[in-house]
Design an enzyme around this catalytic site. Structure first.
Site, PDB file in Angstrom:
ATOM      1  N   GLU A   1       4.054  18.305   9.276  1.00  0.00           N
ATOM      2  CA  GLU A   1       3.515  19.673   9.291  1.00  0.00           C
ATOM      3  C   GLU A   1       4.608  20.545   9.905  1.00  0.00           C
ATOM      4  OE1 GLU A   1       0.264  19.566   8.308  1.00  0.00           O
ATOM      5  OE2 GLU A   1      -0.418  21.615   8.662  1.00  0.00           O
TER       6      GLU A   1
ATOM      7  N   CYS B   1       0.847  -1.198   0.000  1.00  0.00           N
ATOM      8  CA  CYS B   1       0.000   0.000   0.000  1.00  0.00           C
ATOM      9  C   CYS B   1       0.888   1.256   0.000  1.00  0.00           C
ATOM     10  CB  CYS B   1      -0.869  -0.024   1.252  1.00  0.00           C
ATOM     11  SG  CYS B   1      -1.765   1.508   1.539  1.00  0.00           S
TER      12      CYS B   1
ATOM     13  N   CYS C   1      -7.288  -0.536   7.803  1.00  0.00           N
ATOM     14  CA  CYS C   1      -6.147   0.378   7.771  1.00  0.00           C
ATOM     15  C   CYS C   1      -5.809   0.738   9.219  1.00  0.00           C
ATOM     16  CB  CYS C   1      -6.530   1.625   6.973  1.00  0.00           C
ATOM     17  SG  CYS C   1      -5.293   2.914   7.068  1.00  0.00           S
TER      18      CYS C   1
ATOM     19  N   CYS D   1       1.601  22.151   5.517  1.00  0.00           N
ATOM     20  CA  CYS D   1       1.669  20.694   5.325  1.00  0.00           C
ATOM     21  C   CYS D   1       2.709  20.350   4.262  1.00  0.00           C
ATOM     22  CB  CYS D   1       0.303  20.129   4.951  1.00  0.00           C
ATOM     23  SG  CYS D   1      -0.407  20.927   3.518  1.00  0.00           S
TER      24      CYS D   1
ATOM     25  N   TYR E   1      -6.319  31.693   5.137  1.00  0.00           N
ATOM     26  CA  TYR E   1      -6.590  30.289   4.799  1.00  0.00           C
ATOM     27  C   TYR E   1      -7.199  29.600   6.041  1.00  0.00           C
ATOM     28  CZ  TYR E   1      -2.833  31.594   1.515  1.00  0.00           C
ATOM     29  OH  TYR E   1      -2.032  32.239   0.602  1.00  0.00           O
TER      30      TYR E   1
END
Ligand SMILES: C[S@@+](CC[C@H](N)C(=O)[O-])C[C@H]1O[C@@H](n2cnc3c(N)ncnc32)[C@H](O)[C@@H]1O
Length: 459
Positions: free
Chosen positions: A450, A112, A201, A411, A316
């Site tokens: 981040e 994955c 997951c 990010c 933002y």
């Protein structure tokens, strides 16, 4: 890029317009080739990189996902690009010092494309993420020595697994719907463009994984009604009885459903399909940190402590995460956001939390400079743009306005480093002092980090 640099080779690397990727020219695929090589570095995308010595005496840089420095690996090279080749990890012949395969919790790890670092102890992951920030500033922020302070330690997530409150698995529909195949529902295979079947997951929350099981059955039962593939949405919502503090989790699967989430004592509501951070365990740490940086007092040239700025502009702002959690540190907050739905949410979230000192403006972030009435030397700005960072129109207006403090949350540390370089190299921005830069780990087990940079205008 890091490896080429450490080998002393020059390479031109450009970011794509959206800042999401590096543009490197692709060469035609060669035939598969097997090789054994030592891994020397871990790239910012969490892939191991090593140098393969070819029979003709030349060397080739090879990217081997799921490998770490010190690993001796067997790799299958399947694609040659201009500056390096891509390989699949066939086997780890001997593990690097930091490798601990007993930590891997996902049976799909190494297939994955979602996680890269499960074999690394969490402290090592945080150390690597700090190194990613160090390298990003070295490569993308060209400023004089000493302008960028030592990068702080990366702050970890309280939950290292079971933290993702949002998952978006997808599926493709078989071209011939009469063929009795079981449609894979899951995530993209690393290095390929097809979806592999993934039943659960481990970085998703338990509630999300429970709901995912049901969604998989629903899709399979109705597969013939789909003309094409789709992306599923699973978003955790937390209802709290505010008198007893009892909580109940549910999962939204419709993008128009309203999600409720708590960050410290603040309640946020937003449509399930809209942007909101997806690791709620780390949000108190980040918002408290941003708050503390807004309140940071600095010293003037006479070493007199100056008061922290009184006003806050949250550029933002999304559904108001920072405007709302930081409102008590300032007298007035003004948020700006391009999504009408997010502005509506931010406005109603402020009302819902009895916050009277915040207002929200709809539009491109740069419109805020026409609306700001507060004196720039008493105003802080939070910047939290998408991955592509801020555009030059915004940065030029910011440099004309010159807010006293900038807290830049990002990010994508590469575009953040580029934007800080733009600010610090402009003659208008020369008086900014970079107080600190440090990472926060919103996505343990993955390469993402981040980064929060704090700048204060000096007298
Ligand atoms: C990384 S999110 C941050 C949102 C918010 N600060 C949070 O943490 O929840 C970036 C936000 O910027 C908004 N956005 C994107 N481009 C923008 C622009 N040009 N002007 C204003 N907002 C923009 C997006 O809609 C999104 O809500």
């Amino acid at each position: 890029m890091e490896l080429r640099e450490s080998l002393g080779l020059h390479v031109d690397v450009k970011t794509s317009e959206d800042g999401k990727s590096f543009i490197l020219e692709q060469q035609p695929a060669t035939e598969f080739r097997y090789t054994e090589l030592y891994i020397a570095k871990l790239s910012s995308t969490g892939d191991g990189i090593g140098v393969d010595k070819l029979d003709d005496g030349t060397t080739e840089i090879v990217v081997v996902p799921y490998s770490i420095p010190g690993d001796l690996v067997k790799a299958k090279i399947y694609k040659c690009l201009e500056h390096y080749s891509l390989a699949d990890l066939e086997a780890v012949l001997s593990g690097g010092d930091a490798r601990d395969d007993s930590l891997v919790r996902c049976k799909y790890f190494t297939k994955c494309a979602g996680c890269q670092l499960q074999m690394l102890p969490y402290e090592e992951q945080l150390r690597h993420k700090r190194e990613v920030i160090v390298r990003a500033y070295k490569n993308f922020c060209e400023v004089s020595d000493g302008v960028i302070p030592a990068i702080g330690d990366t702050i970890g997530s309280p939950l290292e697994y079971g933290y993702r409150t949002k998952l978006t698995p997808h599926f493709d529909v078989p071209r011939n719907s009469h063929v009795p195949t079981v449609t894979p529902i899951g995530f993209t295979q690393k290095g390929r463009s097809f979806v592999i079947d993934i039943e659960e997951c481990p970085i998703g929350t338990p509630a999300i994984n429970e709901a995912y099981k049901k969604e998989r059955i629903r899709v399979r039962d109705n597969i013939h009604s789909y003309k094409r593939g789709a992306t599923l949405l699973l978003r955790e919502s937390l209802e709290m009885d505010e008198t007893t503090n009892e909580t109940k989790k549910s999962v939204c699967v419709d993008s128009k459903d309203t999600v409720t989430e708590y960050v410290n004592r603040y309640r946020f509501k937003y449509p399930a399909g809209d942007f909101f951070q997806c690791n709620s365990s780390v949000l108190p740490r980040v918002t408290e940190y941003v708050n503390s940086q807004l309140k940071l007092r600095v010293f003037n040239n006479e070493y007199e402590p100056l008061p922290a700025p009184k006003y806050l502009v949250d550029a933002y702002c999304g559904s108001g995460l920072f405007s709302i959690t930081c409102n008590e540190s300032v007298e007035e907050v003004i948020g700006v956001e391009i999504s009408p739905k997010s502005v509506a949410c931010a406005t109603s979230n402020a009302q819902d939390n009895n916050i009277a000192n915040a207002e929200f403006v709809l539009g491109d972030a740069a419109v805020i400079f026409m609306k700001i009435r507060t004196p720039s030397n008493e105003t802080s700005m939070i910047l939290d743009p998408p991955r592509k960072g801020c555009d030059n129109n915004f940065l030029n207006q910011l440099l004309d306005y010159l807010p006293r403090r900038i807290v830049y949350v990002s990010c994508n540390v590469h575009t953040q480093a580029r934007d800080l370089g733009y600010i610090l190299n402009d003659r208008r921005g020369l008086k900014y002092h970079v107080n600190s830069i440090r990472g926060f780990d919103f996505f343990p087990q993955t390469h993402h980090v981040e980064s929060v940079a704090v700048l204060t205008l000096q007298d």
